[in-house]
Design an enzyme around this catalytic site. Sequence first.
Site, mmCIF file in Angstrom:
data_model
loop_
_atom_site.group_PDB
_atom_site.id
_atom_site.type_symbol
_atom_site.label_atom_id
_atom_site.label_comp_id
_atom_site.label_asym_id
_atom_site.label_seq_id
_atom_site.Cartn_x
_atom_site.Cartn_y
_atom_site.Cartn_z
ATOM 1 N N GLU A 24 -82.769 9.857 -83.251
ATOM 2 C CA GLU A 24 -84.201 9.508 -83.241
ATOM 3 C C GLU A 24 -84.699 9.309 -81.821
ATOM 4 O OE1 GLU A 24 -85.873 10.486 -85.962
ATOM 5 O OE2 GLU A 24 -84.620 9.134 -87.132
ATOM 6 N N HIS A 25 -85.835 9.936 -81.526
ATOM 7 C CA HIS A 25 -86.451 9.897 -80.190
ATOM 8 C C HIS A 25 -85.525 10.498 -79.133
ATOM 9 C CE1 HIS A 25 -90.206 7.688 -81.066
ATOM 10 N NE2 HIS A 25 -89.507 7.356 -82.139
ATOM 11 N N ASP A 27 -85.300 14.077 -79.270
ATOM 12 C CA ASP A 27 -85.717 15.493 -79.152
ATOM 13 C C ASP A 27 -86.502 15.761 -77.865
ATOM 14 O OD1 ASP A 27 -88.038 14.256 -80.188
ATOM 15 O OD2 ASP A 27 -88.389 15.780 -81.734
ATOM 16 N N GLY A 112 -98.130 10.270 -93.885
ATOM 17 C CA GLY A 112 -97.925 9.044 -93.105
ATOM 18 C C GLY A 112 -96.649 8.305 -93.464
ATOM 19 N N GLY A 114 -93.511 9.463 -92.375
ATOM 20 C CA GLY A 114 -92.424 9.848 -91.483
ATOM 21 C C GLY A 114 -91.578 10.972 -92.051
ATOM 22 N N SER A 116 -92.781 14.172 -92.054
ATOM 23 C CA SER A 116 -93.273 15.381 -91.383
ATOM 24 C C SER A 116 -94.216 16.236 -92.213
ATOM 25 C CB SER A 116 -92.104 16.236 -90.881
ATOM 26 O OG SER A 116 -91.409 15.540 -89.916
ATOM 27 N N SER A 118 -97.158 16.741 -91.293
ATOM 28 C CA SER A 118 -97.908 17.527 -90.306
ATOM 29 C C SER A 118 -97.169 18.804 -89.949
ATOM 30 C CB SER A 118 -98.124 16.746 -89.017
ATOM 31 O OG SER A 118 -98.427 15.423 -89.275
ATOM 32 N N ASP A 162 -89.358 18.283 -85.859
ATOM 33 C CA ASP A 162 -89.938 18.419 -87.197
ATOM 34 C C ASP A 162 -90.317 19.873 -87.504
ATOM 35 O OD1 ASP A 162 -89.683 15.739 -86.878
ATOM 36 O OD2 ASP A 162 -91.830 15.313 -86.748
ATOM 37 N N TYR A 211 -95.560 5.250 -80.490
ATOM 38 C CA TYR A 211 -94.675 6.395 -80.247
ATOM 39 C C TYR A 211 -94.783 6.817 -78.779
ATOM 40 C CZ TYR A 211 -92.673 11.103 -80.791
ATOM 41 O OH TYR A 211 -91.898 12.240 -80.669
HETATM 42 C C1 GLA Z 1 -91.523 12.213 -84.885
HETATM 43 C C2 GLA Z 1 -91.746 13.363 -83.907
HETATM 44 C C3 GLA Z 1 -90.420 14.047 -83.569
HETATM 45 C C4 GLA Z 1 -89.372 13.020 -83.110
HETATM 46 C C5 GLA Z 1 -89.312 11.842 -84.082
HETATM 47 C C6 GLA Z 1 -88.421 10.734 -83.576
HETATM 48 O O1 GLA Z 1 -91.079 12.704 -86.105
HETATM 49 O O2 GLA Z 1 -92.627 14.309 -84.459
HETATM 50 O O3 GLA Z 1 -90.620 15.032 -82.597
HETATM 51 O O4 GLA Z 1 -89.624 12.600 -81.803
HETATM 52 O O5 GLA Z 1 -90.573 11.299 -84.356
HETATM 53 O O6 GLA Z 1 -87.093 11.120 -83.594
#
Ligand code: GLA
Length: 375
Positions: A24-25, A27, A112, A114, A116, A118, A162, A211
Amino acid sequence: MHLARFHAAPEVFVAPGRVNLIGEHTDYAEGFVMPVAIDFATLAGISPRADGKVVLYSENYAEEKTFDAAALPAHAGKHWSDYPLGVVAILAGEGHQIPGFSLSLWGDVPLGSGLSSSAALEVATALAVASLVGVSYSGPVLARLCQRAENEFVGANCGIMDQFISANGKENHALLLDCRDLSFKLAPIPAHIALVIANTMVKHSVAGGDYTTRRAESETACAVINSHRGGVPFLRDATLEDLQKWGREMAPKSLLRARHVISENLRTVAAEKALEKGDLKELGRLMAEAHRSYSQDFEGSCVEADAMVELAQDLPGLIGARLTGGGFGGCTINLVEQSQAKAFAAELGRRYAARFGITPQIHICHASDGAHRIA
Ligand code: GLA
């Protein structure tokens, strides 16, 4: 629905949402992630129009928006149409003439949460519009174009994870992605493991300030390391020893954010090895450590998500649990023995409702294929 509304048979494309098992975080730090495409998705139906209009219809919002193909908006308007318009703008920027078309969108990725929604919307739109203009992109290239739509048009500072998994996922597999060169390895998820996704019902948003703040804090730490030994443009290139040497020069929060990102990269690579070897105990241990790091060092969790993880710990069948996605709400991912998954989901839901007075949505998901044409 497309046929009835637009009187034209559409080509139809599907793009899935995702859950991230670990990483997580990492990428946007050019590190590693291990997501899975899930069986929640967006469908995009497209047909050409002769009147030079671009007509977007969202079944979820029950709303239609009309634009001139020759004069599409150049900026986001804080509206669901930003996502498809952003994709179209990026494709136009790649030199494609955008003709008139009707696009209808429908999705069941919870918004909303988490998971994805979007990215699923972007990737489904990109496949549809690319097909209309007669171009075909490889999955990794399609993912980059969609990420650019989100960064440059929508204005959310997300990484590549994502869009990449939505475009390139594979049924029954997790994908270990190296976000530096976009090379990846598919890791089979054994049939006896269920993906139980538990929604805290606390809304998450990548466009939200947290974020971006966390990302900036981690990048500041990276700049300190880079000023000393060079060759560290991203935290992917940094080590825990770097933090020991130069951590004192960082703001305390930056140091913690960097410690999360650096250690998370190590855990993600180790988790893929554990999955490959069938060492589920190790996989679970890494997920627990990842959650602790996300919550305590990155401060990307919230009371509800911490509780959702904690309440799962002694339930029969649990292999590992952690908060997944961009953070500050959203869902936890629980790897659970398939035979116990239903009972696990029911009991976790009961416990969470008893603690917070909110009934969480809990889904038992299946690792699915990435985006493709279905009609
Ligand atoms: C969101 C972002 C991704 C990634 C995650 C955290 O989903 O869209 O690119 O940074 O948060 O891992």
